[in-house]
Design an enzyme around this catalytic site. Structure first.
Site, PDB file in Angstrom:
ATOM      1  N   HIS A 127     -56.748  16.647 -16.782  1.00 21.45           N
ATOM      2  CA  HIS A 127     -55.960  15.751 -15.933  1.00 21.45           C
ATOM      3  C   HIS A 127     -54.601  15.466 -16.562  1.00 21.45           C
ATOM      4  O   HIS A 127     -54.473  15.327 -17.775  1.00 21.45           O
ATOM      5  CB  HIS A 127     -56.696  14.422 -15.726  1.00 21.45           C
ATOM      6  CG  HIS A 127     -57.808  14.491 -14.735  1.00 21.45           C
ATOM      7  ND1 HIS A 127     -57.587  14.699 -13.382  1.00 21.45           N
ATOM      8  CD2 HIS A 127     -59.159  14.372 -14.879  1.00 21.45           C
ATOM      9  CE1 HIS A 127     -58.746  14.705 -12.743  1.00 21.45           C
ATOM     10  NE2 HIS A 127     -59.713  14.507 -13.623  1.00 21.45           N
ATOM     11  N   CYS A 203     -52.179  19.493 -13.295  1.00 20.95           N
ATOM     12  CA  CYS A 203     -51.441  19.243 -12.065  1.00 20.95           C
ATOM     13  C   CYS A 203     -49.939  19.279 -12.337  1.00 20.95           C
ATOM     14  O   CYS A 203     -49.465  18.727 -13.324  1.00 20.95           O
ATOM     15  CB  CYS A 203     -51.822  17.886 -11.484  1.00 20.95           C
ATOM     16  SG  CYS A 203     -53.554  17.758 -11.007  1.00 20.95           S
ATOM     17  N   ARG A 212     -49.997  23.744  -9.873  1.00 24.44           N
ATOM     18  CA  ARG A 212     -50.457  23.616 -11.245  1.00 24.44           C
ATOM     19  C   ARG A 212     -49.354  24.028 -12.225  1.00 24.44           C
ATOM     20  O   ARG A 212     -48.639  24.998 -11.989  1.00 24.44           O
ATOM     21  CB  ARG A 212     -51.677  24.518 -11.496  1.00 24.44           C
ATOM     22  CG  ARG A 212     -52.871  24.253 -10.574  1.00 24.44           C
ATOM     23  CD  ARG A 212     -53.555  22.950 -10.918  1.00 24.44           C
ATOM     24  NE  ARG A 212     -54.763  22.769 -10.119  1.00 24.44           N
ATOM     25  CZ  ARG A 212     -54.804  22.115  -8.971  1.00 24.44           C
ATOM     26  NH1 ARG A 212     -53.700  21.579  -8.475  1.00 24.44           N
ATOM     27  NH2 ARG A 212     -55.944  21.992  -8.304  1.00 24.44           N
TER      28      ARG A 212
END
Length: 227
Positions: A127, A203, A212
Site C-alpha cells: 500500500h 498505487c 501502478r
C-alpha cells in the site's frame, strides 16, 4: 389542510432530511478518517509485531534453518524488507500472496514469481496510502537505492535500476510480473541481462488505484545470516 399547516409539515420534513444529511456526513467523515489514520495505526502495530515475531522465531529455531517461513494469523511471513531510503528503522514484514488481508499486514509477494534471492522476478506489492503505507514514499526512490531482504538464513541486497516514479502502468499491465519483464510501450524496464530481478509495485495515486508505480532492481549480494 391550511397553508400554515402545510408549511409546518414541509418544515418538519426538511429538518429531518437535514439531520439525516448531517448524520450521513459524520459517518462518511468517520470512515475516511478511519481509512486514512485508523488503519495506519492498526496495521503499523501489526507490522511491528510480525517483524519482532519473525526475528524471535528465527533466533529460537537457529539450529534448524530448513524453513524460513513463519505462519501467523495474518498470513505466512517469509522475510523482512528494509528500504534505507525510507529511514534507518524501516522494516516491513513480507508475506506470501497479495490479497487484502496480507497487504494490511505488510508487503506481499506475488507467489508466481521468484522467492527472495531466487532466479526470476521477485515481485512485491504494498500500500501507498492506508494500512501502514509501507510504500508511501515510493516516488522518492532513485536508481542505486538498496532494498535489503532479510530471511532466516540469508540477507539479500538488491539495487534499484529505475526510480520509484519512472514508470506508471495501468493495473492491467501484468507484463511487469513476467519472469523476464519487457516493456511493450517504452524503454523503462529491468536492466538487460539480469536474471535475479526485483519488482516493486504500488498505487500511482494516493486516493484511487487505476494505475501502478513500478520500480525494477537486481540482486547484487547475499550474505549468510548468523544463527
Amino acid at each position: 389542510m391550511s397553508t400554515a399547516a402545510t408549511a409546518d409539515v414541509r418544515g418538519a420534513w426538511m429538518r429531518r432530511v437535514g439531520v439525516l444529511l448531517v448524520l450521513a456526513g459524520l459517518v462518511l467523515g468517520g470512515y475516511v478518517a478511519w481509512q486514512l489514520w485508523g488503519t495506519n495505526v492498526v496495521s503499523g502495530r501489526t507490522q511491528r509485531a510480525l517483524v519482532e515475531d519473525a526475528r524471535r522465531a528465527w533466533a529460537e529455531d537457529g539450529g534448524d534453518r530448513a524453513s524460513g517461513s513463519l505462519d501467523t494469523d495474518h498470513g505466512t511471513v517469509s522475510a523482512i524488507v528494509h528500504i534505507p531510503r525510507f529511514g534507518a528503522d524501516h522494516a516491513v514484514p513480507l508475506l506470501e500472496g497479495t490479497g487484502d488481508d496480507v497487504l494490511t499486514a505488510g508487503l506481499g509477494r506475488f507467489t508466481d514469481g521468484a522467492a527472495p534471492g531466487g532466479r526470476g522476478n521477485f515481485a512485491l506489492a504494498g500500500h501507498r496510502v492506508t494500512h501502514g503505507e509501507p510504500l508511501r514514499d515510493m516516488p522518492d526512490l532513485r536508481p542505486g537505492d538498496e532494498v535489503v531482504v532479510e530471511t532466516r538464513s540469508w540477507t539479500y541486497t538488491y539495487v534499484l535500476d529505475t526510480g520509484g516514479a519512472d514508470l506508471t502502468v495501468p493495473f492491467t499491465g501484468t507484463w511487469v510480473l513476467d519472469p523476464e519483464p519487457s516493456n511493450p510501450v517504452g524503454s523503462v524496464g529491468p536492466r538487460p541481462g539480469e536474471d535475479h530481478l526485483l519488482t516493486l509495485t504500488t498505487c500511482a495515486e494516493l486516493f484511487h488505484t487505476d494505475d501502478r508505480l513500478v520500480a525494477f532492481g537486481h540482486l547484487v549480494s547475499r550474505e549468510r545470516t548468523e544463527p
